[in-house]
Scaffold this motif. Structure first.
Motif, PDB file in Angstrom:
ATOM      1  N   LYS A  23     -84.375 -37.878 -44.327  1.00 54.45           N
ATOM      2  CA  LYS A  23     -83.251 -38.726 -44.324  1.00 54.45           C
ATOM      3  C   LYS A  23     -83.129 -39.284 -45.786  1.00 54.45           C
ATOM      4  O   LYS A  23     -83.991 -40.084 -45.934  1.00 54.45           O
ATOM      5  N   GLY A  24     -81.809 -39.088 -46.566  1.00 57.01           N
ATOM      6  CA  GLY A  24     -81.573 -39.952 -47.712  1.00 57.01           C
ATOM      7  C   GLY A  24     -82.448 -39.374 -48.643  1.00 57.01           C
ATOM      8  O   GLY A  24     -82.393 -40.045 -49.677  1.00 57.01           O
ATOM      9  N   GLN A  25     -83.433 -38.323 -48.443  1.00 59.00           N
ATOM     10  CA  GLN A  25     -83.981 -37.995 -49.822  1.00 59.00           C
ATOM     11  C   GLN A  25     -83.069 -36.865 -50.679  1.00 59.00           C
ATOM     12  O   GLN A  25     -82.362 -36.329 -50.292  1.00 59.00           O
ATOM     13  N   GLU A  26     -83.383 -36.964 -51.888  1.00 56.66           N
ATOM     14  CA  GLU A  26     -82.496 -35.982 -52.934  1.00 56.66           C
ATOM     15  C   GLU A  26     -83.286 -35.624 -54.026  1.00 56.66           C
ATOM     16  O   GLU A  26     -83.966 -36.574 -54.772  1.00 56.66           O
ATOM     17  N   LEU A  27     -83.354 -34.330 -54.213  1.00 58.73           N
ATOM     18  CA  LEU A  27     -84.336 -33.748 -55.324  1.00 58.73           C
ATOM     19  C   LEU A  27     -85.602 -34.366 -55.342  1.00 58.73           C
ATOM     20  O   LEU A  27     -86.195 -34.743 -56.287  1.00 58.73           O
ATOM     21  N   GLY A  28     -86.308 -34.229 -54.324  1.00 57.60           N
ATOM     22  CA  GLY A  28     -87.627 -34.745 -54.079  1.00 57.60           C
ATOM     23  C   GLY A  28     -87.830 -36.296 -54.220  1.00 57.60           C
ATOM     24  O   GLY A  28     -89.017 -36.506 -54.481  1.00 57.60           O
TER      25      GLY A  28
END
Length: 846
Positions: A684-689
């Protein structure tokens, strides 16, 4: 060993060889140079030894979140000492523990392995554990450095956080433990921090750890946690684990030729490995020693004490506890009651020398007081079907099963689902071994001189159900194979098996089938046949012959099971309802999706409480769970994972043989949405690692207080059968270097001997930067007889006043007034005073 002399005599190829491990659990040996192989072993709550498959049994100690909740520095030290004895018996020089990662979210798969959400408590308990371990010559390995706080994408995720949060929350427990105990080894984390993998982060490893903190120990990678050659060596990572090497070896030679590395870089890394080896030699733990178990009356007594001392009494509104000795009808209910849930999963799991379940511990007390015990499961909560260890034996009556290996298929139809087992003659196997259970991770314990990696495997045993009825039976394997019961195909995993999470992602899903009309006590021939050729060709990250996990349980209707449990509760004088999680839900390798108790647990709890309002609810989990029934329950215990003696330890608390004294080392939220890391955690809430640590320094109770959000149970909270009164708070003047003392009295106002954990918090209302409402800076655990009063003193220093200033890149304690609070929990403030610091000071390092 003369380290410099040895280093001079080693050739470059020999030095390069030392930079990586030999297999899963050893460093490389250089016999011609007099260098033996050091042995390493998991883990935080026990010493497994060198084998996953058919390992030598070991003692399982309470989980770290339970040990942290004891707030007991002496207990932590004694656990370390006992683990050192276990390590010595296993010929282990280096224990891969303790874990001091901050419990950022209750969903973290390895949260049970860490001590606390608070860096002071975390680092202090870790230091005591390390001091106990190393006092007997066994090296600790403090891990996982740093910000390794979730399992989702753990090899690649970047923990993105401010320098201040990094310093105050996530590095601080490492800093405290290094200052107070000097762990001889440290393990770097899998993840990246602000974009760079820790194992090659020169600033974290060399600038902060070695230069700023002055750390002298050896640094190893987490297993398969090295992703570069020159960069990791230049940063200061000494040892790549496990072997054979992936990122070193010939790659180091190429980097030397290219001028990316120099011989001095190699010498720096090898020197640290030799320094640890010298300590191993001085410990007099033999090299390449046979492994043994320890099981003595003294150790059993200590395991029982440790289990009881990590139990937290959360509610006792009607004084149901301690239970009276005149209760004659005792009901034990719940999915965690019959089987001992000794630990979480992954690196922490081991084969226990013995276990005592809650049902067994309670039954033993009932026998002494002449009471009758009846049991009802109430609800099924398994993620995977329970293993069948207690229901199997070999055909000759020996425990467990027989596992046979062939380097070629022993018959033409060996893996055919239609194979006629009764008529097919198999040729003699190339090697065989007994095994005690139905969970076999075949990554070790195999005679490599007789068995090829590509092989056929047969697992055979006699299954005797402990209950009559229709059974759910399930199997997951690494390879292709089939399960037969009395020569009939039950589960087909030879035909396009679906990939799953078993065996660290190498195995299949658990495929289930229903077997009708099984009879309790009847003997059924059970056979599993596997060919691992396709598995081996997929390219495992480590040597492995495959895996087998077999489970089963009698089918029952969920609603009916709850009705049966409620009826039992209604007719009983005392009811103990044991619910919670287990190693299927809390484990290395994955995070929890939510805080909910699994299956029909919550309806079960509510139904039993309606049937008998005086029910004692025992929750067993390594981290917080949601408790929607909390207002209905007058008596609640948090038991964590208690190790070998969890059942006896629980029984001791239930009947008052042990007065509970632990207090929770992490905040229990009312709902997931209240947690500081929500929603920026896991997937949840992670973007591009990347995962953003948006809460900054406001982790755990710091967040609840700044948001004025009430927790279900606050940090540092726990009840006792005694009552305590605080008085006579005095604070000394603060010296120019920031040292001062806090003195106060505690009185046991009851007639029952008890122990109280008193906590000292500091508030800085005049700070130039935002700070938490208050922060734990010291604690003490005091034992008091009924009516006794003791004066206690806690010495503090500049760290109790300071915070990290990003702009100045250092610590600062500002002049001004501070508030000192003495408390029974983070919410229960008993005494307050004010101190004044005359001048601002700054510092770096320890």
């Amino acid at each position: 060993m003369n380290i410099e002399e040895t280093l001079t005599k080693l050739s470059l190829p020999q030095k390069m060889k030392l930079l990586c491990g030999s297999g899963w659990w050893h460093t490389e040996a250089i016999p011609e140079a007099g260098i033996p192989a050091m042995r390493l072993s998991d883990g935080p709550n026990g010493v497994r030894g060198t084998q996953f498959f058919n390992g030598v049994p070991a003692s399982c100690f309470p989980s770290s979140s339970g040990l942290g909740s004891s707030f007991d520095v002496e207990l932590a030290r004694k656990v370390g000492e006992a683990l050192a004895d276990e390590a010595r018996a296993k010929g282990c020089h280096v224990l891969l523990a303790p874990t001091v990662n901050t419990q950022r979210s209750p969903l973290g798969g390895r949260g049970f392995e860490s001590f606390s959400e608070d860096p002071i408590l975390n680092g202090t308990i870790a230091a005591a554990y390390i001091n106990g371990l190393q006092s007997k010559g066994v090296s600790a390995t403090i891990k996982h450095y740093v910000a390794n706080d979730q399992e989702f994408q753990r090899f690649s995720i970047s923990s993105d956080l401010s320098e201040r949060a990094l310093r105050e929350i996530y590095l601080k427990p490492f800093q405290i433990a290094i200052r107070d105990s000097n762990p001889w080894a440290l393990m770097t984390a899998y993840n990246r921090v602000n974009g760079l993998h820790v194992s090659e982060d020169k600033r974290l490893i060399d600038d902060i750890l070695r230069k700023e903190w002055g750390y002298k120990g050896m640094l190893m990678s987490d297993w398969n946690g090295v992703y570069s050659t020159a960069e990791s060596i230049k940063a200061g990572l000494d040892l790549e684990m496990p072997g054979p090497t992936v990122m070193r070896g010939k790659a180091v030679e190429r980097c030397l030729i290219a001028g990316k590395l120099f011989s001095s870089d190699i010498d720096d890394r090898v020197r640290k490995i030799l320094e640890l080896l010298k300590r191993a030699e001085e410990s007099r733990i033999p090299f390449d020693a046979p492994e043994e178990s320890i099981d003595t009356p003294e150790l059993r007594k200590f395991l029982r004490t440790a289990a009881a001392d990590t139990i937290v009494l959360l509610k006792n509104d009607r004084d149901v506890l301690p239970l009276p000795s005149d209760a004659k009808k005792i009901a034990v209910i719940g999915p965690n009651a019959k089987v001992a849930m000794t630990s979480g999963g992954g690196s922490a799991r081991l084969l226990s020398t013995y276990t005592v379940s809650p049902l067994q511990g309670i039954t033993a007390v009932a026998k002494d007081i002449g009471a009758d015990v009846k049991y009802a499961v109430g609800a099924a909560v398994h993620r995977y079907l329970p293993m069948l260890d207690s229901c199997i034996q070999q055909k000759d009556g020996s425990p467990g099963a027989l596992v046979e290996f062939w380097n070629n298929d022993p018959s033409d139809d060996f893996l055919a689902p239609s194979a006629n087992l009764s008529s097919t003659e198999l040729k003699k196997c190339d090697w065989s071994t007994p095994t005690p259970g139905t969970d076999c991770f075949l990554m070790d314990g195999i005679d490599v001189t007789k068995v090829n990696l590509n092989c056929a495997i047969r697992y055979s045993t006699v299954f005797s159900p402990d209950e009559s009825g229709d059974w759910d039976v399930g199997m997951s394997i690494a390879g292709r194979g089939n399960l037969f019961l009395d020569n009939k195909l039950i589960v087909d995993l030879s035909t396009n098996p679906e990939q799953g999470e078993s065996f660290f992602g190498l195995g299949t899903i658990e495929k289930r089938a229903v077997v009708k009309g099984l009879k309790a006590g009847q003997r059924y021939n059970l056979e599993i046949r596997i060919n691992n050729s396709e598995f081996a060709s997929r390219g495992s990250p480590f040597i492995c012959w495959g895996g087998i996990r077999l489970g089963g349980v009698r089918q029952f209707d969920g609603d009916e099971a709850i009705k049966e449990a409620a009826a039992l509760a209604q007719e009983s004088d005392a009811v103990i309802l044991v619910v919670g999680l287990n190693h299927d839900w809390e484990s290395e390798g994955f995070d929890r999706p939510d805080m909910d108790l699994p299956g029909l647990t919550n309806p079960l709890v509510s139904a039993v409480l309606r049937a008998n309002p005086n029910t004692v609810v025992v929750n067993q989990s390594g981290t917080p769970v949601a408790m929607p029934w909390i207002d209905e329950a007058p008596t609640v215990i948090q038991a964590f994972y208690g190790g070998n003696e969890l059942g006896n330890g629980l029984a001791d608390v239930l009947w008052g043989k042990v007065n509970p004294s632990a207090k929770i080392s992490l905040t229990f939220p009312k709902r997931l949405e209240d947690t500081p890391s929500y929603p920026s955690f896991g997937d949840k809430g992670q973007e591009l690692g990347k995962i953003q640590y948006n809460e900054g320094i406001f982790v755990g109770y710091r967040s609840y207080e700044i948001r004025k959000l009430q927790a279900l149970f606050p940090f540092g909270f726990g009840l006792s059968y005694s009552t305590f009164e605080y008085s006579d708070l005095e604070t000394s003047a603060v010296s120019p270097d920031g040292t001062f003392s806090v003195t106060f009295s505690i009185k046991n106002t009851s007639k029952v001997v008890g122990r109280e954990v008193a906590q000292v918090y500091i508030s800085d209302p005049q700070s130039s930067l935002p700070r938490p409402v208050k922060e734990l800076k010291g604690f003490v655990k005091v034992e008091l007889q009924g009516g006794e009063t003791k004066s206690v003193k806690i010495d503090l220093n500049r760290e109790a006043l300071g915070f990290y200033n990003d702009r100045q890149m250092g610590w600062v304690a500002e002049k001004g007034k501070f508030e000192v609070s003495v408390a029974a929990s983070s919410e229960d403030i008993r005494l307050k005073n004010e101190i004044e610091f005359g001048s601002t000071i700054t510092w770096t390092g320890l």
